[in-house]
Design a protein around this motif. Structure first.
Motif, PDB file in Angstrom:
ATOM      1  N   ARG A   6       3.929  -1.114   3.598  1.00 38.40           N
ATOM      2  CA  ARG A   6       3.367   0.209   3.303  1.00 38.40           C
ATOM      3  C   ARG A   6       4.508   1.202   3.073  1.00 38.40           C
ATOM      4  NH1 ARG A   6      -1.662   2.074   4.047  1.00 38.40           N
ATOM      5  NH2 ARG A   6      -0.830   4.116   4.617  1.00 38.40           N
ATOM      6  N   ASP A  18       0.844  -1.198   0.000  1.00 37.85           N
ATOM      7  CA  ASP A  18       0.000   0.000   0.000  1.00 37.85           C
ATOM      8  C   ASP A  18       0.875   1.242   0.000  1.00 37.85           C
ATOM      9  OD1 ASP A  18      -2.447  -1.369   0.084  1.00 37.85           O
ATOM     10  OD2 ASP A  18      -2.340  -1.569   2.267  1.00 37.85           O
ATOM     11  N   THR A  77      -0.032   1.069  12.664  1.00 34.83           N
ATOM     12  CA  THR A  77       1.093   1.147  11.735  1.00 34.83           C
ATOM     13  C   THR A  77       2.266   1.831  12.408  1.00 34.83           C
ATOM     14  OG1 THR A  77      -0.395   1.281   9.818  1.00 34.83           O
ATOM     15  CG2 THR A  77       1.866   2.044   9.496  1.00 34.83           C
ATOM     16  N   GLU A 136       5.583   0.582   7.884  1.00 33.77           N
ATOM     17  CA  GLU A 136       5.566   1.535   6.773  1.00 33.77           C
ATOM     18  C   GLU A 136       6.889   2.278   6.729  1.00 33.77           C
ATOM     19  OE1 GLU A 136       2.140   4.461   5.727  1.00 33.77           O
ATOM     20  OE2 GLU A 136       3.491   5.559   7.061  1.00 33.77           O
TER      21      GLU A 136
END
Length: 301
Positions: free
Chosen positions: A280, A3, A180, A221
């Motif tokens: 991510r 993502d 996250t 991420e």
């Protein structure tokens, strides 16, 4: 699948709304806005405008400075964004580093330990308020008296929380409590209060990921500083490699840059997932055009 979040700032109304539409159409998972009071747009106002012209893309701050933001105000902003976006709001928090932001609100800038403690306290209080709890706190980091967010109530049962950091304690906390962990690769803040030393060596990334994994299994991420599709990655990375004391090959392998041919970038994203579990990426506005054609391939990894 991988993502991607696009971080950007509005320059004018037409451009900002167009950017939001284009980011959604390209397949970005999230549109985020920085939060540096006094030197950039208010993220939640900008993102509310973006919500009006989009239907799917998630919207959140990346990241709000927990040191100069109060939990009840953050919770109100996020809940309002969640309502007007139909349940697409996110909250990004960090410990902050820019001295001018403390000066602007008349507070003394704490040391790293104090900033991290404040970030954790604000994150816990804000998430509790968003969950419908009444919050009282009386610590050196945070003072609140019977704070409660009665209106508006968010649409989502839980607002997703991202914590951006490279600090050891905060990485562990975020791994356990956040949805996250935003790996920034930042080291010590430099004298200008804005730039940082880089902790980008592969061993540095190994250590940051291990700290986050020690805390729990939050999504990982990476904050990407350079995106470039090129047939000569070495040349594109040469200057940064010299500054960082790294080889171009090692630099190309870290998750904080996505530089190379389309196939090389796809391979790098796959490698980041296999080695570190990173799924991510947060990229800056110039990456919109560069990645638009690649996102369908990256989403299938």
């Amino acid at each position: 699948m991988a993502d991607f979040a696009l971080q950007a700032q509005p320059t004018d109304a037409a451009d900002w709304l167009d950017l939001a539409r284009r980011a959604e159409a390209a397949g970005f998972d999230t549109l985020s806005a920085a939060d540096h009071p006094g030197s950039c747009a208010s993220p939640f106002v900008a993102l509310a405008a973006a919500a009006a012209v989009t239907t799917r893309i998630r919207l959140g701050s990346y990241v709000s400075n927990a040191a100069v933001r109060e939990p009840i105000l953050l919770a109100s902003d996020v809940a309002t964004l969640d309502v007007v976006s139909g349940g697409r709001a996110m909250l990004g928090l960090g410990a902050g580093h820019t001295p001018a932001e403390w000066d602007a609100v008349g507070r003394n800038r704490p040391d790293v330990r104090g900033r991290v403690a404040r970030c954790i306290a604000v994150a816990e209080a804000t998430m509790a308020l968003l969950a419908g709890e009444k919050v009282t706190a009386g610590t050196p980091e945070l003072t609140m008296f019977a704070a409660e967010l009665t209106k508006p109530r968010p649409v989502q049962e839980r607002i997703p929380l991202t914590v951006g950091t490279a600090n050891s304690r905060l990485l562990r906390w975020a791994g356990e409590h956040a949805d996250t962990v935003g790996l920034t690769g930042f080291g010590r803040t430099l004298a200008d209060g804005h730039r940082h030393e880089a902790r980008w060596r592969l061993s540095d990334v190994d250590a940051q990921v291990q700290l986050a994994r020690d805390g729990g299994d939050a999504t990982l991420e990476a904050l990407v500083q350079q995106v470039e599709i090129t047939d000569d990655a070495g040349a594109a990375l040469a200057e940064h490699a010299v500054e960082l004391g790294m080889s171009e090959t090692e630099l190309q392998a870290v998750p904080f840059v996505l530089v190379g041919t389309a196939d090389e970038i796809v391979a790098a994203v796959r490698s980041h997932r296999e080695r570190w579990g990173i799924t991510r990426y947060a990229v800056r506005r110039p990456a919109l055009e560069a990645l638009a054609s690649l996102l369908p391939r990256l989403a299938e990894l």
